[in-house]
Design a protein around this motif. Structure first.
Motif, PDB file in Angstrom:
ATOM      1  N   GLN A  96       2.392   9.288  -3.502  1.00  7.43           N
ATOM      2  CA  GLN A  96       2.971   9.007  -4.106  1.00  7.43           C
ATOM      3  C   GLN A  96       3.792   8.805  -5.271  1.00  7.43           C
ATOM      4  OE1 GLN A  96      -0.498   5.643  -4.420  1.00  7.43           O
ATOM      5  NE2 GLN A  96      -0.759   5.879  -2.167  1.00  7.43           N
ATOM      6  N   SER A 117      -3.001  -1.469  -3.974  1.00  8.14           N
ATOM      7  CA  SER A 117      -4.328  -1.000  -3.937  1.00  8.14           C
ATOM      8  C   SER A 117      -5.410  -1.438  -5.343  1.00  8.14           C
ATOM      9  CB  SER A 117      -5.180  -0.273  -3.758  1.00  8.14           C
ATOM     10  OG  SER A 117      -4.422   0.077  -2.351  1.00  8.14           O
ATOM     11  N   GLN A 161      -6.919  -4.795  -5.274  1.00 12.04           N
ATOM     12  CA  GLN A 161      -8.170  -4.723  -4.949  1.00 12.04           C
ATOM     13  C   GLN A 161      -9.601  -4.567  -5.828  1.00 12.04           C
ATOM     14  OE1 GLN A 161     -10.086  -2.364  -1.783  1.00 12.04           O
ATOM     15  NE2 GLN A 161      -7.365  -2.210  -0.860  1.00 12.04           N
ATOM     16  N   ARG A 192       8.419   4.139  -5.742  1.00 13.32           N
ATOM     17  CA  ARG A 192       7.784   5.553  -5.981  1.00 13.32           C
ATOM     18  C   ARG A 192       9.146   6.327  -6.081  1.00 13.32           C
ATOM     19  NH1 ARG A 192       3.705   5.256  -0.462  1.00 13.32           N
ATOM     20  NH2 ARG A 192       1.937   3.979  -1.555  1.00 13.32           N
ATOM     21  N   GLN A 225       4.492  -4.039  -1.214  1.00  9.22           N
ATOM     22  CA  GLN A 225       3.423  -4.415   0.049  1.00  9.22           C
ATOM     23  C   GLN A 225       2.178  -5.457  -0.242  1.00  9.22           C
ATOM     24  OE1 GLN A 225       0.716  -0.926  -1.253  1.00  9.22           O
ATOM     25  NE2 GLN A 225       2.118   0.627   0.134  1.00  9.22           N
ATOM     26  N   GLU A 240      -1.142  -6.072   0.034  1.00  7.73           N
ATOM     27  CA  GLU A 240      -2.830  -5.996   0.094  1.00  7.73           C
ATOM     28  C   GLU A 240      -3.932  -7.050   0.937  1.00  7.73           C
ATOM     29  OE1 GLU A 240      -3.190  -2.878  -0.671  1.00  7.73           O
ATOM     30  OE2 GLU A 240      -5.190  -2.669  -0.298  1.00  7.73           O
ATOM     31  N   PHE A 252     -10.116   5.449  -0.395  1.00  2.38           N
ATOM     32  CA  PHE A 252     -10.609   3.883  -0.533  1.00  2.38           C
ATOM     33  C   PHE A 252     -11.500   3.132   0.209  1.00  2.38           C
ATOM     34  CE2 PHE A 252      -6.750   1.674   0.111  1.00  2.38           C
ATOM     35  CZ  PHE A 252      -5.640   3.358  -0.244  1.00  2.38           C
ATOM     36  N   THR A 253     -11.560   3.831   1.334  1.00  2.00           N
ATOM     37  CA  THR A 253     -11.703   2.952   3.080  1.00  2.00           C
ATOM     38  C   THR A 253     -12.293   4.147   3.397  1.00  2.00           C
ATOM     39  OG1 THR A 253      -9.280   3.106   3.720  1.00  2.00           O
ATOM     40  CG2 THR A 253     -10.609   1.244   2.820  1.00  2.00           C
ATOM     41  N   GLY A 287      -2.556   0.633   7.085  1.00  2.00           N
ATOM     42  CA  GLY A 287      -2.977   0.864   6.592  1.00  2.00           C
ATOM     43  C   GLY A 287      -4.606   0.229   7.218  1.00  2.00           C
ATOM     44  N   CYS A 288      -5.452   0.761   6.917  1.00  2.00           N
ATOM     45  CA  CYS A 288      -6.888   0.107   6.566  1.00  2.00           C
ATOM     46  C   CYS A 288      -7.912   0.763   6.469  1.00  2.00           C
ATOM     47  CB  CYS A 288      -6.652  -1.936   7.726  1.00  2.00           C
ATOM     48  SG  CYS A 288      -7.099  -0.307   9.735  1.00  2.00           S
ATOM     49  N   GLY A 289      -9.718   0.299   6.668  1.00  2.00           N
ATOM     50  CA  GLY A 289     -10.884   0.482   6.741  1.00  2.00           C
ATOM     51  C   GLY A 289     -11.233  -0.085   5.765  1.00  2.00           C
ATOM     52  N   ALA A 295     -10.391  -3.687   3.826  1.00  2.00           N
ATOM     53  CA  ALA A 295      -9.482  -3.581   3.650  1.00  2.00           C
ATOM     54  C   ALA A 295      -7.836  -3.287   3.987  1.00  2.00           C
ATOM     55  CB  ALA A 295      -9.006  -2.816   1.832  1.00  2.00           C
ATOM     56  N   PHE A 296      -6.939  -3.571   3.995  1.00  2.00           N
ATOM     57  CA  PHE A 296      -5.562  -3.493   4.793  1.00  2.00           C
ATOM     58  C   PHE A 296      -4.767  -3.527   3.654  1.00  2.00           C
ATOM     59  CE2 PHE A 296      -6.612  -7.641   5.127  1.00  2.00           C
ATOM     60  CZ  PHE A 296      -5.358  -8.177   5.285  1.00  2.00           C
ATOM     61  N   GLY A 297      -3.453  -2.376   4.372  1.00  4.76           N
ATOM     62  CA  GLY A 297      -2.146  -2.503   3.169  1.00  4.76           C
ATOM     63  C   GLY A 297      -1.098  -2.232   4.344  1.00  4.76           C
TER      64      GLY A 297
HETATM   65  N1  DAH Z   1      -2.406   2.209  -0.084  1.00  5.88           N
HETATM   66  C1  DAH Z   1      -1.430   2.037   0.897  1.00  5.88           C
HETATM   67  C2  DAH Z   1      -0.375   2.802   0.538  1.00  5.88           C
HETATM   68  O1  DAH Z   1       0.016   2.023  -0.026  1.00  5.88           O
HETATM   69  C3  DAH Z   1      -1.846   1.495   1.861  1.00  5.88           C
HETATM   70  C4  DAH Z   1      -3.252   0.829   2.408  1.00  5.88           C
HETATM   71  C5  DAH Z   1      -4.066   2.001   3.191  1.00  5.88           C
HETATM   72  C6  DAH Z   1      -4.113  -0.470   1.855  1.00  5.88           C
HETATM   73  C7  DAH Z   1      -5.815   1.396   3.678  1.00  5.88           C
HETATM   74  C8  DAH Z   1      -5.356  -0.561   1.915  1.00  5.88           C
HETATM   75  C9  DAH Z   1      -5.927   0.301   3.050  1.00  5.88           C
HETATM   76  O2  DAH Z   1      -5.948  -1.485   1.379  1.00  5.88           O
HETATM   77  O3  DAH Z   1      -7.212   0.056   3.200  1.00  5.88           O
HETATM   78  O4  DAH Z   1      -0.280   3.585   1.019  1.00  5.88           O
END
Ligand code: DAH
Length: 339
Positions: free
Chosen positions: A156, A172, A175, A196, A210, A212, A252-253, A284-286, A307-309
């Protein structure tokens, strides 16, 4: 004296009647009736009048004064009326002229997509929260399990303001801010702008958005994450939509995944839109990393979460079949009007 008086009166009335402006009337009043006016001067010569004549002459002077005054009043009224009429004539409104059309504004495709995503998650009981765009390195990286020197930082390209403060490169950090508040359980989405240092092209921009997502509670499992995102995909892209979880890595996941949805254009058969694969990557998530929970003061033995983004532009581009991200930022009315 009588003659003199007559003469003054006649002259005054003549001047009044021929005057065409209110200011001229005022000047005339001063020149006849004022302290140094002609009539006043005449009064001063009363001392030369024989005493028995004085009441009579006085009466005559008064009459002349009244005549001039009422003539002045009348002329003033006439001129005033004339001025009003002229003004009204000038201010005439042509009610047959066409009205000015006010252009109604239009929601930006990003806004429409965001409102759709918010509607879906609010419907599942999520709260919408926001965080700062200027963020601490601590929240953007450190507490997300991305310490200094971690290779994920290089992915990033971040705008730093100084060595502690930056423009957030992801949503994120919201969170972390939410978990740190210590109020559990959590069910939130955090939409917002991220930055970015990327070159502008069809799929990149130095500033984009994004959304979140974060859920923390007792007994939250990967099955909850799968169910939630499957439901989200169906709501967003249609009831036939299927999801696929591919193993991935985010610091973070753990475990982490990337999620693909079946192409809503061809239904998964493969087309130009999904580049023949039948699948489109959307997020993306986890499961929130136990170390991240710990750093935020949450006991990972008691609580767990997912979490997911999601990239907002990505959703907007897909949903409205726009093939160049730059179109979203040009604010060309002809483009925006189509959605
Ligand atoms: N922050 C990540 C990105 O910018 C995206 C993301 C992925 C957020 C997985 C999440 C996650 O909360 O669990 O690439």
């Amino acid at each position: 004296m009588r003659e003199q008086l007559e003469k003054i009166k006649k002259e005054a009335l003549k001047q009044i009647q021929s005057s065409e402006a209110l200011e001229t009337l005022n000047e005339i009043r001063v020149s006849y009736l004022g302290k140094k006016g002609e009539l006043t001067n005449l009064l001063k010569s009363m001392k030369d009048v024989a005493p028995e004549e004085r009441p009579k002459v006085g009466q005559m002077v008064n009459d002349a004064r009244t005549a001039i005054e009422s003539c002045l009043e009348e002329a003033k009224a006439v001129l005033g009326r004339k001025a009003r009429e002229e003004q009204l004539k000038k201010e005439v409104i042509d009610v047959t002229l066409p009205g000015k059309k006010r252009k109604t504004g239009h929601s930006h495709p990003n806004t429409i997509a965001l409102e759709e995503v918010e509607r879906i998650f609010i419907g599942m009981g999520y709260e919408v929260v926001e965080g700062p765009e200027v963020e601490y390195d601590h929240y953007n990286f450190e507490k997300l399990n991305i310490p200094k020197g971690h290779p994920a930082r290089d992915e990033q390209d971040t705008f730093y303001i100084n060595d502690r403060i930056l423009l957030r490169s992801q949503t994120s950090p919201v969170q972390i801010r939410t978990m740190e508040k210590g109020k559990l359980p959590i069910r939130m989405i955090a939409p917002g702008r991220v930055f970015r240092s990327d070159e502008v092209d069809a799929t990149h921009s130095p500033s984009f958005h994004q959304i979140e997502g974060l859920v923390i509670d007792k007994n939250i499992t990967f099955a909850d994450l799968k169910g939630t995102l499957a439901e989200f995909a169906k709501e967003l892209f249609g009831p036939e939509t299927k999801v696929k979880f591919r193993p991935h890595h985010f610091p973070f996941t753990e475990p982490s995944a990337e999620v693909d949805v079946t192409c809503f254009k061809c239904g998964g058969r493969g087309c130009r839109f999904c580049k023949g694969s039948g699948w489109i990557e959307i997020l993306g998530c986890g499961m929130v990393h136990p170390h991240v929970l710990e750093m935020c003061g949450i006991d990972p033995d008691e609580y767990s979460g997912f979490a997911f983004g999601v990239g907002l532009e990505r959703i907007a581009l897909l949903k409205y079949e726009i093939d160049d991200m730059r179109l979203l930022y040009e604010n060309d009315i002809r483009f925006l009007k189509q959605f």
